[in-house]
Design a protein around this motif. Structure first.
Motif, PDB file in Angstrom:
ATOM      1  N   UNK A   1      -8.122   9.756 -17.789  1.00 17.78           N
ATOM      2  CA  UNK A   1      -7.427  10.247 -16.896  1.00 17.78           C
ATOM      3  C   UNK A   1      -5.699  10.072 -16.629  1.00 17.78           C
ATOM      4  N   UNK A   2      -5.458   9.083 -15.844  1.00 17.84           N
ATOM      5  CA  UNK A   2      -4.143   8.317 -15.542  1.00 17.84           C
ATOM      6  C   UNK A   2      -3.325   8.596 -17.155  1.00 17.84           C
ATOM      7  N   UNK A   3      -4.411   8.170 -18.554  1.00 21.54           N
ATOM      8  CA  UNK A   3      -3.474   8.522 -19.176  1.00 21.54           C
ATOM      9  C   UNK A   3      -3.177   9.537 -19.746  1.00 21.54           C
ATOM     10  N   UNK A   4      -3.591  10.905 -19.913  1.00 24.25           N
ATOM     11  CA  UNK A   4      -3.085  11.798 -19.804  1.00 24.25           C
ATOM     12  C   UNK A   4      -2.156  12.465 -18.878  1.00 24.25           C
ATOM     13  N   UNK A   5      -1.757  11.729 -17.448  1.00 20.09           N
ATOM     14  CA  UNK A   5      -0.920  12.369 -16.784  1.00 20.09           C
ATOM     15  C   UNK A   5       0.333  11.460 -16.810  1.00 20.09           C
ATOM     16  N   UNK A   6      -0.383  10.275 -17.737  1.00 16.40           N
ATOM     17  CA  UNK A   6       1.268   9.711 -17.761  1.00 16.40           C
ATOM     18  C   UNK A   6       1.667   9.542 -18.861  1.00 16.40           C
ATOM     19  N   UNK A   7       0.888   9.987 -19.949  1.00 19.27           N
ATOM     20  CA  UNK A   7       1.969  11.442 -20.941  1.00 19.27           C
ATOM     21  C   UNK A   7       2.612  12.284 -20.582  1.00 19.27           C
ATOM     22  N   UNK A   8       2.016  13.155 -19.926  1.00 21.28           N
ATOM     23  CA  UNK A   8       1.973  14.419 -19.372  1.00 21.28           C
ATOM     24  C   UNK A   8       4.638  14.007 -18.731  1.00 21.28           C
ATOM     25  N   UNK A   9       3.605  12.832 -17.934  1.00 22.82           N
ATOM     26  CA  UNK A   9       5.227  12.410 -17.282  1.00 22.82           C
ATOM     27  C   UNK A   9       6.106  11.988 -19.254  1.00 22.82           C
ATOM     28  N   UNK A  10       5.198  11.205 -19.555  1.00 15.05           N
ATOM     29  CA  UNK A  10       6.495  10.507 -20.905  1.00 15.05           C
ATOM     30  C   UNK A  10       6.599  11.827 -21.051  1.00 15.05           C
ATOM     31  N   UNK A  11       6.654  12.886 -21.512  1.00 16.58           N
ATOM     32  CA  UNK A  11       7.031  14.613 -22.343  1.00 16.58           C
ATOM     33  C   UNK A  11       8.136  14.768 -21.492  1.00 16.58           C
TER      34      UNK A  11
ATOM     35  N   UNK B   1     -10.574  25.275 -16.140  1.00 14.24           N
ATOM     36  CA  UNK B   1     -10.507  24.490 -15.225  1.00 14.24           C
ATOM     37  C   UNK B   1     -10.207  23.124 -15.428  1.00 14.24           C
ATOM     38  N   UNK B   2     -10.376  22.370 -16.350  1.00 13.91           N
ATOM     39  CA  UNK B   2      -9.656  20.724 -16.310  1.00 13.91           C
ATOM     40  C   UNK B   2      -8.463  21.226 -16.271  1.00 13.91           C
ATOM     41  N   UNK B   3      -7.703  21.630 -17.536  1.00 13.64           N
ATOM     42  CA  UNK B   3      -6.364  21.666 -17.082  1.00 13.64           C
ATOM     43  C   UNK B   3      -5.825  22.380 -15.631  1.00 13.64           C
ATOM     44  N   UNK B   4      -7.072  23.191 -15.525  1.00 15.11           N
ATOM     45  CA  UNK B   4      -6.022  23.573 -13.814  1.00 15.11           C
ATOM     46  C   UNK B   4      -5.932  22.658 -12.662  1.00 15.11           C
ATOM     47  N   UNK B   5      -7.113  21.814 -13.233  1.00 16.74           N
ATOM     48  CA  UNK B   5      -6.985  20.359 -11.914  1.00 16.74           C
ATOM     49  C   UNK B   5      -6.098  19.330 -12.242  1.00 16.74           C
ATOM     50  N   UNK B   6      -6.049  19.136 -13.657  1.00 23.38           N
ATOM     51  CA  UNK B   6      -4.945  18.486 -14.135  1.00 23.38           C
ATOM     52  C   UNK B   6      -3.043  18.443 -14.113  1.00 23.38           C
ATOM     53  N   UNK B   7      -3.180  20.235 -14.136  1.00 25.00           N
ATOM     54  CA  UNK B   7      -2.201  20.376 -13.725  1.00 25.00           C
ATOM     55  C   UNK B   7      -1.601  20.673 -12.272  1.00 25.00           C
ATOM     56  N   UNK B   8      -2.813  20.686 -11.002  1.00 27.26           N
ATOM     57  CA  UNK B   8      -2.506  20.624  -9.350  1.00 27.26           C
ATOM     58  C   UNK B   8      -2.674  19.168  -9.338  1.00 27.26           C
ATOM     59  N   UNK B   9      -2.591  18.257 -10.256  1.00 26.57           N
ATOM     60  CA  UNK B   9      -2.444  16.714 -10.271  1.00 26.57           C
ATOM     61  C   UNK B   9      -0.837  16.578 -10.290  1.00 26.57           C
ATOM     62  N   UNK B  10      -1.440  16.863 -11.510  1.00 29.04           N
ATOM     63  CA  UNK B  10       0.293  16.423 -12.201  1.00 29.04           C
ATOM     64  C   UNK B  10       1.617  16.645 -11.128  1.00 29.04           C
ATOM     65  N   UNK B  11       1.540  18.250 -10.629  1.00 30.54           N
ATOM     66  CA  UNK B  11       2.370  18.851  -9.593  1.00 30.54           C
ATOM     67  C   UNK B  11       2.547  18.189  -8.206  1.00 30.54           C
ATOM     68  N   UNK B  12       1.280  17.615  -8.008  1.00 34.19           N
ATOM     69  CA  UNK B  12       1.001  16.955  -6.203  1.00 34.19           C
ATOM     70  C   UNK B  12       2.046  15.219  -6.673  1.00 34.19           C
ATOM     71  N   UNK B  13       1.864  14.983  -7.972  1.00 35.70           N
ATOM     72  CA  UNK B  13       2.479  13.872  -8.293  1.00 35.70           C
ATOM     73  C   UNK B  13       3.616  14.259  -8.621  1.00 35.70           C
ATOM     74  N   UNK B  14       4.355  14.834  -9.122  1.00 35.69           N
ATOM     75  CA  UNK B  14       6.032  14.781  -8.881  1.00 35.69           C
ATOM     76  C   UNK B  14       6.312  15.359  -7.587  1.00 35.69           C
ATOM     77  N   UNK B  15       5.815  16.164  -6.934  1.00 35.60           N
ATOM     78  CA  UNK B  15       6.255  16.124  -5.227  1.00 35.60           C
ATOM     79  C   UNK B  15       6.780  15.720  -5.014  1.00 35.60           C
ATOM     80  N   UNK B  16       5.178  14.034  -4.886  1.00 35.07           N
ATOM     81  CA  UNK B  16       5.754  12.556  -4.027  1.00 35.07           C
ATOM     82  C   UNK B  16       6.591  11.784  -4.343  1.00 35.07           C
ATOM     83  N   UNK B  17       7.400  12.327  -6.255  1.00 36.23           N
ATOM     84  CA  UNK B  17       8.159  11.727  -6.221  1.00 36.23           C
ATOM     85  C   UNK B  17       9.876  11.702  -5.654  1.00 36.23           C
ATOM     86  N   UNK B  18       9.545  13.129  -5.653  1.00 39.59           N
ATOM     87  CA  UNK B  18      10.440  13.938  -5.262  1.00 39.59           C
ATOM     88  C   UNK B  18      10.519  13.629  -3.580  1.00 39.59           C
TER      89      UNK B  18
END
Length: 189
Positions: A13-23, A128-145
């Motif tokens: 899961x961390x890998x997938x979120x990391x790779x989205x960030x790399x993109x 369902x899972x992509x919705x979860x990952x989108x939520x986690x990634x979106x939150x990560x981006x908000x925190x980074x900002x």
């Protein structure tokens, strides 16, 4: 590359979120390897061989993004494949009588998934899972900002994170020794 390899082994899961960030980093650098070298690769304290491997990895991703027409949005097929594999495992776990704790964790998370999907335009809805990952990634981006996360949102993210962490743990177990091996053999007899 080094971080991605480590995350892939330890927590998918961390890998997938990391790779989205790399993109997104590649897009922010206009798919320009020289910008990526200056902003990221040059900061690594590694030998020349490893540096070249890192450059090759980034260049490979850039080429994939160009080839798959992901220059502005979307995810690479290699990352979609991870999500597909996680979805397959998720579906197997939900059906399995041997793993009721997984189903229970999913049903604790489902109201949050439904709520998120209700806020998403119909043409942008995902599984369902992509919705979860989108939520986690979106939150990560908000925190980074440096943006605040509301109390209700944080409750939802905590549950989603716990659920995805549970799935990631099952994925790791399944990679080491297939979880459903016995069930498959039993069903084929």
């Amino acid at each position: 590359m080094i971080i991605a390899q480590s995350k892939r082994k330890e927590n998918i899961a961390e890998y997938l979120l990391y790779m989205w960030q790399i993109e997104d980093i590649i897009r922010a650098c206009s798919l320009d390897i020289n910008k990526i070298k200056a902003r990221i690769i040059d900061k690594y304290d590694v030998d020349e061989k490893t540096r070249n491997e890192i450059i090759d990895w980034w260049e490979g991703l850039i080429m994939m993004m160009q080839h798959e027409n992901k220059k502005e949005t979307g995810h690479l097929q290699i990352n979609k494949n991870v999500l597909i594999r996680l979805t397959d495992l998720h579906n197997e776990l939900r059906k399995s009588a041997k793993h009721p704790e997984y189903g229970a964790e999913f049903y604790k998370t489902l109201p949050f998934i439904v709520e998120l999907r209700a806020k998403t335009p119909e043409d942008k809805q995902v599984g369902e899972l992509e919705t979860c990952f989108n939520a986690l990634y979106g939150t990560l981006m908000l925190k980074l900002q440096g943006k605040e996360i509301g109390k209700d949102t944080q409750v939802a993210i905590n549950q989603i994170s716990h659920f995805i962490g549970t799935l990631a743990a099952y994925y790791k177990k399944d990679e080491e020794k297939p979880i459903f091996e016995d069930e498959v053999q039993y069903n084929n007899e």
